[in-house]
Each structure stands twice: as structure tokens, then as C-alpha cells.
Design an enzyme around this catalytic site. Sequence first.
Site, PDB file in Angstrom:
ATOM      1  N   GLY A  72       0.842  -1.196   0.000  1.00 36.63           N
ATOM      2  CA  GLY A  72       0.000   0.000   0.000  1.00 36.63           C
ATOM      3  C   GLY A  72       0.870   1.236   0.000  1.00 36.63           C
ATOM      4  N   CYS A  99       5.349  -6.216   1.629  1.00 33.57           N
ATOM      5  CA  CYS A  99       5.740  -4.810   1.569  1.00 33.57           C
ATOM      6  C   CYS A  99       5.070  -4.013   2.698  1.00 33.57           C
ATOM      7  CB  CYS A  99       5.419  -4.256   0.180  1.00 33.57           C
ATOM      8  SG  CYS A  99       6.326  -2.746  -0.145  1.00 33.57           S
ATOM      9  N   TYR A 100       4.138  -3.113   2.395  1.00 38.23           N
ATOM     10  CA  TYR A 100       3.453  -2.391   3.486  1.00 38.23           C
ATOM     11  C   TYR A 100       2.829  -3.391   4.465  1.00 38.23           C
ATOM     12  CZ  TYR A 100       0.089   0.546   5.949  1.00 38.23           C
ATOM     13  OH  TYR A 100      -0.640   1.180   6.926  1.00 38.23           O
ATOM     14  N   HIS A 186       8.005  -7.818  -3.632  1.00 35.71           N
ATOM     15  CA  HIS A 186       6.712  -8.217  -4.210  1.00 35.71           C
ATOM     16  C   HIS A 186       6.828  -9.572  -4.933  1.00 35.71           C
ATOM     17  CE1 HIS A 186       4.395  -4.572  -3.440  1.00 35.71           C
ATOM     18  NE2 HIS A 186       5.567  -3.959  -3.525  1.00 35.71           N
ATOM     19  N   GLU A 188       4.423 -11.209  -6.192  1.00 31.88           N
ATOM     20  CA  GLU A 188       3.331 -11.375  -7.163  1.00 31.88           C
ATOM     21  C   GLU A 188       3.675 -10.853  -8.553  1.00 31.88           C
ATOM     22  OE1 GLU A 188       3.501  -9.375  -4.628  1.00 31.88           O
ATOM     23  OE2 GLU A 188       2.535  -7.443  -4.944  1.00 31.88           O
ATOM     24  N   SER A 240     -22.207 -10.581 -27.381  1.00 33.53           N
ATOM     25  CA  SER A 240     -21.566  -9.423 -28.014  1.00 33.53           C
ATOM     26  C   SER A 240     -20.479  -9.859 -28.993  1.00 33.53           C
ATOM     27  CB  SER A 240     -20.932  -8.558 -26.934  1.00 33.53           C
ATOM     28  OG  SER A 240     -19.876  -9.284 -26.318  1.00 33.53           O
ATOM     29  N   GLY A 241     -20.114 -11.135 -28.962  1.00 32.05           N
ATOM     30  CA  GLY A 241     -18.960 -11.576 -29.731  1.00 32.05           C
ATOM     31  C   GLY A 241     -17.729 -11.641 -28.849  1.00 32.05           C
ATOM     32  N   GLY A 242     -17.807 -11.051 -27.667  1.00 33.25           N
ATOM     33  CA  GLY A 242     -16.678 -11.050 -26.734  1.00 33.25           C
ATOM     34  C   GLY A 242     -16.653 -12.313 -25.892  1.00 33.25           C
ATOM     35  N   VAL A 243     -15.545 -12.499 -25.178  1.00 37.08           N
ATOM     36  CA  VAL A 243     -15.345 -13.746 -24.453  1.00 37.08           C
ATOM     37  C   VAL A 243     -16.287 -13.880 -23.246  1.00 37.08           C
ATOM     38  CG1 VAL A 243     -13.325 -12.749 -23.293  1.00 37.08           C
ATOM     39  CG2 VAL A 243     -13.652 -15.182 -23.233  1.00 37.08           C
ATOM     40  N   ASP A 244     -16.560 -12.788 -22.529  1.00 39.21           N
ATOM     41  CA  ASP A 244     -17.322 -12.923 -21.281  1.00 39.21           C
ATOM     42  C   ASP A 244     -18.753 -13.406 -21.524  1.00 39.21           C
ATOM     43  OD1 ASP A 244     -15.016 -11.869 -20.301  1.00 39.21           O
ATOM     44  OD2 ASP A 244     -15.813  -9.852 -20.025  1.00 39.21           O
ATOM     45  N   SER A 245     -19.453 -12.735 -22.438  1.00 43.86           N
ATOM     46  CA  SER A 245     -20.834 -13.152 -22.675  1.00 43.86           C
ATOM     47  C   SER A 245     -20.863 -14.538 -23.312  1.00 43.86           C
ATOM     48  CB  SER A 245     -21.586 -12.129 -23.536  1.00 43.86           C
ATOM     49  OG  SER A 245     -20.962 -11.952 -24.783  1.00 43.86           O
ATOM     50  N   LYS A 385     -10.474 -12.578 -15.598  1.00 43.14           N
ATOM     51  CA  LYS A 385     -10.537 -12.838 -17.045  1.00 43.14           C
ATOM     52  C   LYS A 385      -9.770 -14.118 -17.442  1.00 43.14           C
ATOM     53  CE  LYS A 385     -11.604 -10.594 -20.999  1.00 43.14           C
ATOM     54  NZ  LYS A 385     -12.780  -9.728 -21.170  1.00 43.14           N
TER      55      LYS A 385
END
Length: 529
Positions: A72, A99-100, A186, A188, A240-245, A385
Site C-alpha cells: 500500500g 511490503c506495506y 513483491h 506477485e 456481443s462476440g466477446g469472451v465474457d458473454s 478474465k
Amino acid sequence: MIDTPSQPQTATAKDPAKGHETIVVLDFGGQFAMLIARRVRELNTYCELLPFDVSSERIKGLDVRGIILSGGPNSVYDPDAPLAPDWVWESGLPVLGICYGMQLMAHQLGGKVGPGIEREFGPAMVQREHSAPLLDGLPGEFEVWMSHGDRLDAVPPGFTSYARSGNSPFAVMADLERGYYGLQFHPEVVHTPRGKDILRNFVQGVCGAEGTWTAGNFIEESIEAIRAQVGSAGVICGLSGGVDSAVAAALVHRAIGDQLTCIFVDNGLLRAGEAEEVVTTFRRNMHINLVHVEAEREFLSQLAEVTNPETKRVRIGNTFVRLFEREARAIEDARFLCQGTLYPDVIESGSHGKGASTIKTHHNVGGLPADMKLGLVEPLRYLFKDEVRRIGEALGLPEEMVWRHPFPGPGLAIRCIGEVTKEKLDILRLADRVVMDEIRDAGYYRDIWQSFAVLTDTKTVGVMGDFRTYGYAVAIRAVVADDAMTADWARLPHELLARISNRIVNEVHGVNRVVYDITPKPPGTIEWE
Ligand code: XMP
């Protein structure tokens, strides 16, 4: 346009997150807090990112195995420095401070934190001094990424120092008995090459998590939850053509089959081949009920003479909602709306998630008038995602669809600068296809967050053979990013850029100049409008 706000799912049989071993990351505002959660999930362990001051009530019902305190921007000596709540230290659970988070652990447990001689930022080497479970399998010296001002001057009672760096005598500290660990660096970020091993040692070694958060388990549990939620009612889903929907629809279809109807409003603003791909995949290959609304003319007439980007967005959003609503009302017994909402959209913590950027009004598929009173089915609300992509693959969606770069709701309209016409869209689609093909062929597609062509509204003079030309300038945009909040332009090889440029000016009639956009975000945005 009217937005259906994201709400918690109504009655679910079993929350797919609840049965799994969980690591809780408390967010102290560090820029990498979300990344920590993603890394833990990559170890097949469910992880929630929660605000640092969350009450212990919030985690009741979760099978929490360990807690991570994120980095942070504060110093523990700031008068309003955020502290870890008491329940963390009273829980008896292993705690890892990063870290913090480490400084906080020292500060709250009786150690001493002081200002560093100089701020340490960037790569550093860490030397191990003793063995500790957290460092199992790591060499005596390893590279890490530092980003801190304050540093530890004395560890708290019960703690030992396990490693040092040039700047920090206490780069790793631990109280093995209580299972408390602190890292000054870090683990990550990718710049700490062995960071994933350290996180694995914590999650699996120290916390004992067995790794049950897998695509297979998630799909099975979601199917059960969706069936329990919707019963025999109908569900509609906007594609929509997108991955999520696409993944949300495929998952819901796996659960309830023909009770699902997908609505694909084809606005004529998609890339080359995308509309056909949606229809082929969903209707022909997966046998999903699909209403294909071909509405190019309607959208283009709404966009005639519009040049202002926000007006484009509003017109497209309104047209979409009107058409979607008309189709949705025609579907009998539709009582639920399926949306591809993801975890970053519903995260409760202050520094991440919802509403962080209001620079452009983003519209998402699925906004419906409140009087339709549809329940929401949001099976991806637990996922990042990259996890959605893995679920998509496991459900058998085509690779092209699963790995597709993010694409804005208003589509090519906001990549066609100035007025949007069919002629300009066709030019843009051809140029964009060249960019996609070349980036894919060169093997860069998956390393890039987004890449595309923009048709500028500028015409320039050129020469082709013996002739003077006067054609559009096309801009190429390719960015790398972890999320869309910040981004940097991709350092694509010059040869690749040269091939893209050559092909566009040769193959796309009406274009005689290609430029590469080298603006990071901020100050630029990813899209041009
Ligand atoms: P910017 O351009 O703000 O974009 O850096 C950040 C991310 O959002 C996408 N984007 C949109 N998505 N409707 C959407 O659904 C929109 O109006 C819209 N505008 C930008 C953009 O492609 C990037 O991934």
C-alpha cells in the site's frame, strides 16, 4: 441508456466459492493487490480480495486458510495509516505481509519500522540466511522486485530474519510458530521470477491448501447453482462476440439447455468475420437457441453525421437497448437475464473494481429497463478474465473466441474517427484484419492486451507508382497491460510493423499511410475515442 445494476445472485443452491479453501487478501491500496489474488487463483486456490478493514462477519461461511496483507502507499506512521483489524491476529490463521503488509505486521506486533535511507525501487538481490518453509526450493540468492520507502529496523518478538537485501537487513521475516511471514519485496510481480514458488510455499505449504479451485469443479458447481436458481424458467443472454458473454452463455446452456435463448444484436460495427463466428459457434455448433438481429442499417442511420465520441456511445447504447428489449419481450417465460459480469466488476475494495474509471461512458451488453424485472444470472462473477478463458476452453468454445482481445461495446464506431459510414467501416475492417493476422502469425497475439487498427479522419498525400494519391492514414494501436486501467504501447518488432504497413497500403484501397501509436495510458487512453 438504462443499466441493470450488478446485484448478488438470488437463491443459489451452493455458492461455487463457498465450498473451497480460501485465501483472503486484505487490500491496503497497493497497485498489485489484485495481482496477488490472481496469482493465488493460479495455484488453484480460491482467493478473495477484500477491503483492509473488512469485518470478520464478511468471511463467515468461507473456508479461510490464510490471510495476505497487500502492499500500500502509506507509511505505518501516517496518522491515518490503515491497520489490519484485530480479528486477523486473533484468528489463529497463517498471515503473509507483503511490503506495506510486512511493515504493518512488524508495527502491530511490536517490531520497529523506520524510514529507509533511500527509497528502494526496482530489481534487487536477496540473500537467504536460514531455511524457512516459505523459501523451500529457492536458491541461496534470488532476484526480487522492491518498491518501498520505509524499512524494518527490528523484527517483532518471536520473529527471526530469514533473508536480507542490499537495502533491507530484513527482506524476509517469520514467526514459524504462529505462521506469520513478512516479505519486503513483491512476490506477485513477474519481475520476481521465483515469486510464484514463494506464494505456492505459503498457500500450499504453510496454509495447507490442496488446490480444489479448478475449471472442472467450477463448471460442475456452477451448473448446480444455475439450475437451483432458475428452476424451469427461461433465461435470456445478450451475446456481443466477446469472451465474457460467450462463456457465460455456454455455461448457462450446459446447465439448462433449451431454457436459454441468446440474443445477438449485430450492430454492423464488429470486426471482419466476427458476426459469422458467433452464429456458427452458437447456433450451428452448440445448438443454442439464438436470435440473430441484423441491425447494421439501424445503427448506421443513428450514427449518420455524428462525430462526437460520447454521442456515438449514447446512440449505440440506446439503439442496442431498444432492439434487445424488443426481442427479449418476445421470449416467453423469460424471467432471468444472464450477464458476463466478472470478479473485478464486483470487488468491494476501495482501490479496485467498480467505477474506478468514468473517463468514458462504457456500455455493456445486457442493460434493460427496470420494468422488465428480470433476475440476474451472473455465473462468472467469481472469476478473473484469465479464469474465464480457462472455463471457455473447458466448455469447448473456439480458441479464437476464448482468447479474443477485449473489444469495446460501441465496436468499430469509436475506432472510426469522425463520422461513421459503411464505406469507412469497410476500409477499417480490412486494415484491422491485416493487423490481427500479422500479429497472430508472428506469435504476439496472446502477449498483447489489445491490438487494432484505427481509421483516422485525416487524409494525406502519397505516391504510388507514377501517381499521386490522397488517402486515409491508418493508425495501429497495440498495448500491453494487466488490466485496462493502465497500459503501455507494445514494443513490436520493426519487421512486424513494416509487414503490417506494407500490407495495409497495398491491400486496403483508400489508405496510403500507416502510423504506430506510441502513447502509454495514462496520458492516452487505449481507444482513440
Ligand atoms: P480506454 O479507451 O478507456 O479503454 O483506455 C479501456 C478498456 O475499455 C474498453 N472500452 C470500452 N468498452 N464500451 C466498452 O464496453 C466502451 O464504450 C468502451 N470504451 C473503451 C477498451 O477497449 C479497453 O479495453
